[in-house]
Structure formats: C-alpha cells, structure tokens
Design an enzyme around this catalytic site. Structure first.
Site, PDB file in Angstrom:
ATOM      1  N   THR A  44       0.895   2.326  -5.433  1.00  0.00           N
ATOM      2  CA  THR A  44       0.269   1.007  -5.332  1.00  0.00           C
ATOM      3  C   THR A  44      -0.336   0.600  -6.670  1.00  0.00           C
ATOM      4  O   THR A  44      -0.290  -0.566  -7.054  1.00  0.00           O
ATOM      5  CB  THR A  44      -0.809   1.023  -4.240  1.00  0.00           C
ATOM      6  OG1 THR A  44      -0.180   1.301  -2.986  1.00  0.00           O
ATOM      7  CG2 THR A  44      -1.528  -0.312  -4.148  1.00  0.00           C
ATOM      8  N   HIS A  89       0.829  -1.203   0.000  1.00  0.00           N
ATOM      9  CA  HIS A  89       0.000   0.000   0.000  1.00  0.00           C
ATOM     10  C   HIS A  89       0.864   1.254   0.000  1.00  0.00           C
ATOM     11  O   HIS A  89       2.066   1.222   0.284  1.00  0.00           O
ATOM     12  CB  HIS A  89      -0.902   0.012   1.234  1.00  0.00           C
ATOM     13  CG  HIS A  89      -0.197   0.479   2.474  1.00  0.00           C
ATOM     14  ND1 HIS A  89      -0.286   1.773   2.941  1.00  0.00           N
ATOM     15  CD2 HIS A  89       0.629  -0.158   3.339  1.00  0.00           C
ATOM     16  CE1 HIS A  89       0.444   1.900   4.040  1.00  0.00           C
ATOM     17  NE2 HIS A  89       1.020   0.750   4.308  1.00  0.00           N
ATOM     18  N   CYS A  90       0.202   2.385  -0.323  1.00  0.00           N
ATOM     19  CA  CYS A  90       0.795   3.716  -0.151  1.00  0.00           C
ATOM     20  C   CYS A  90      -0.226   4.548   0.619  1.00  0.00           C
ATOM     21  O   CYS A  90      -0.844   4.034   1.546  1.00  0.00           O
ATOM     22  CB  CYS A  90       1.201   4.329  -1.491  1.00  0.00           C
ATOM     23  SG  CYS A  90      -0.097   4.379  -2.743  1.00  0.00           S
ATOM     24  N   SER A  91      -0.409   5.801   0.282  1.00  0.00           N
ATOM     25  CA  SER A  91      -1.371   6.627   1.023  1.00  0.00           C
ATOM     26  C   SER A  91      -2.778   6.520   0.453  1.00  0.00           C
ATOM     27  O   SER A  91      -3.729   6.216   1.167  1.00  0.00           O
ATOM     28  CB  SER A  91      -0.919   8.090   1.021  1.00  0.00           C
ATOM     29  OG  SER A  91       0.237   8.243   1.817  1.00  0.00           O
TER      30      SER A  91
END
Length: 263
Positions: A164, A156-158
């Site tokens: 992602t 994941h990222c933000s």
C-alpha cells in the site's frame, strides 16, 4: 517551504492505518482532494462501533492488494455500496508474498530473516514492487481504477505500509506531490502499526526469532522507499519511464487521474 500532510487523525480505530490521501499540495499549485483516495491496513478488522463511519465515507471501490492466501484467510469487510476487487501486486511464489508463512517454519525463518537478513529482505521487496511483472500489472490496474472511478476508493494490504505504501507513493507522485511530502506520508505508517505488531509478535514467537530480528519488517524506513525510486531510475531511466514504459499507463489515464483528484 513544503507543508507536510500526514493525516494523523485516526478515522477508524480498528484499522489504525486507514487514512485519507487528500490535502497534499501539488507542483501545479493544486491540492489533492479529500475524501476520494484512502489507503489502509487490513479491512477484516473493522469493529462494530466503526461500521457507521466506515459505511458513511461513500467508498465505491475497495482494492485488495493482498495475496490469495491472505484474502482467503482474512476476508475483507466491504463498505456498503462498494465493489470489491482483488489486485495482486506480487508473484504468489515470491518470498515477499509469503513471508508470514515462512515465519511459521523455524528453520526457514532463521535462514530468511536472522542476523540482519530481514533488512535485506525488505530492500529486495521494494525493488520487486517496481519491476516484478505482477507488480507492474497490479499497480497499473490500481492507477487506472483511481482515474476512471467511481470514487471514493480505498486500497490496502495487510499492514498498509509496503504494498500500500508504494501504491500511495505512486499515486501521489503522479498527482505532482513533492517527494519529501510523499516520504512523510509513507513514514506516517510507523505510528499506526498496533494491529500489525500484535500479529508479528505472535509470528516471531512461532519462528524462534528475537523481536529485534523481525522489527525491520514491521516498520517503514525512508531508505526502503528510496530503494524503489532508485531502482526505477536504474531500470527505466526516470519516473516517467516507469510510468509509461514499465506500467504501460497512457497519458490520457494520468491526465484523467489528475483531473479527478486535484482541485
């Protein structure tokens, strides 16, 4: 006829872009296995009611693609039994890695994102994701960890849509999923940005920019993803060139990924 699988169900309401990459058909006639590869937006948001589901998915690896600043500001909630690994896919000094900080500076925000610049910024990010040294090292690490296990794995990222999004496109393409289905999975993030919109609206107010000027950074577009694929052809000659020469993956790793992930 291509059957699009976008996994429209919401597994975790507190992380709306958390979803299973399983179910896609592959060129060899197989199907990407369910319950082994998950993609997500930020995982510091997991609510108490969602914890039993989150902990019950059997996740054994959590891969955090965010920058050090993001990780330190909003640390992940790691599932029970999972190992946490931070993998950077952006040079920490690059504009794409620090745009949220830029939005806190009105003068800098207007220079970087006003008058259509946000869209140009996003195209630049998608080129960097396939050529930047940190990205090449990071995405190689992601693929190798997915191939070696243990699974299940979530990365994941933000917002779960760009860093992602490219990670998911890379993995699905390596598994033999049709490009149109890869794009459909990528675009599914647009309906899952509730958490991101709240955050970005707050930042846009601080920046002095109009919401319409910020919107290109809050959604995914097929043209963004195509920019990465086109840039791969320009720089590496082909997707295989990117995989084996750019990322430096071995054939054995790609074979192991497919053996593990495709039924």
């Amino acid at each position: 006829m291509v059957a699009f699988v976008t996994n429209n169900g919401f597994i975790l309401s507190s992380a709306p872009n958390f979803r299973d990459l399983g179910g896609h058909r592959t060129a060899g006639g197989g199907t990407v296995r369910h319950g082994l590869l998950y993609r997500s937006d930020a995982l510091h948001t997991i609510s108490e009611p969602d914890l039993p589901v989150y902990n019950g998915l059997g996740i054994r690896q959590l891969i955090d693609l965010r920058t050090a600043h993001e990780r330190e500001s909003l640390p992940d909630i790691t599932p029970e039994g999972a190992a946490y690994t931070a993998i950077s896919v952006q040079d920490p000094t690059a504009a794409g890695a620090n745009f949220s900080q830029a939005l806190l500076d009105r003068e800098r925000a207007r220079a970087m994102f006003a008058d259509g610049a946000a869209e140009r910024f996003m195209f630049g990010v998608y080129r960097e994701l396939v050529t930047d040294g940190a990205a090449l090292t990071g995405y190689r690490d992601l693929v190798e960890r997915a191939a070696e296990g243990p699974t299940a794995l979530v990365f994941h990222c933000s917002a779960g849509k760009d860093r992602t999004g490219w990670g998911a496109a890379l993995l699905l393409t390596l598994l033999g999923v049709d490009r149109a289905a890869v794009v459909a999975d990528y675009l599914a993030s647009n309906e899952r940005q509730e958490n991101t919109d709240k955050w970005m609206r707050m930042l846009s107010e601080h920046s002095g920019l109009e919401w319409e000027e910020v919107v290109p950074m809050t959604r995914v577009r097929a043209e963004y993803l195509q920019t990465s694929f086109s840039h791969i052809d320009e720089v590496y000659g082909s997707f295989d060139g990117y995989v084996f020469d750019g990322l430096g993956l071995s054939r054995a790793t790609v074979d192991a990924l497919r053996a593990r992930m495709v039924a």
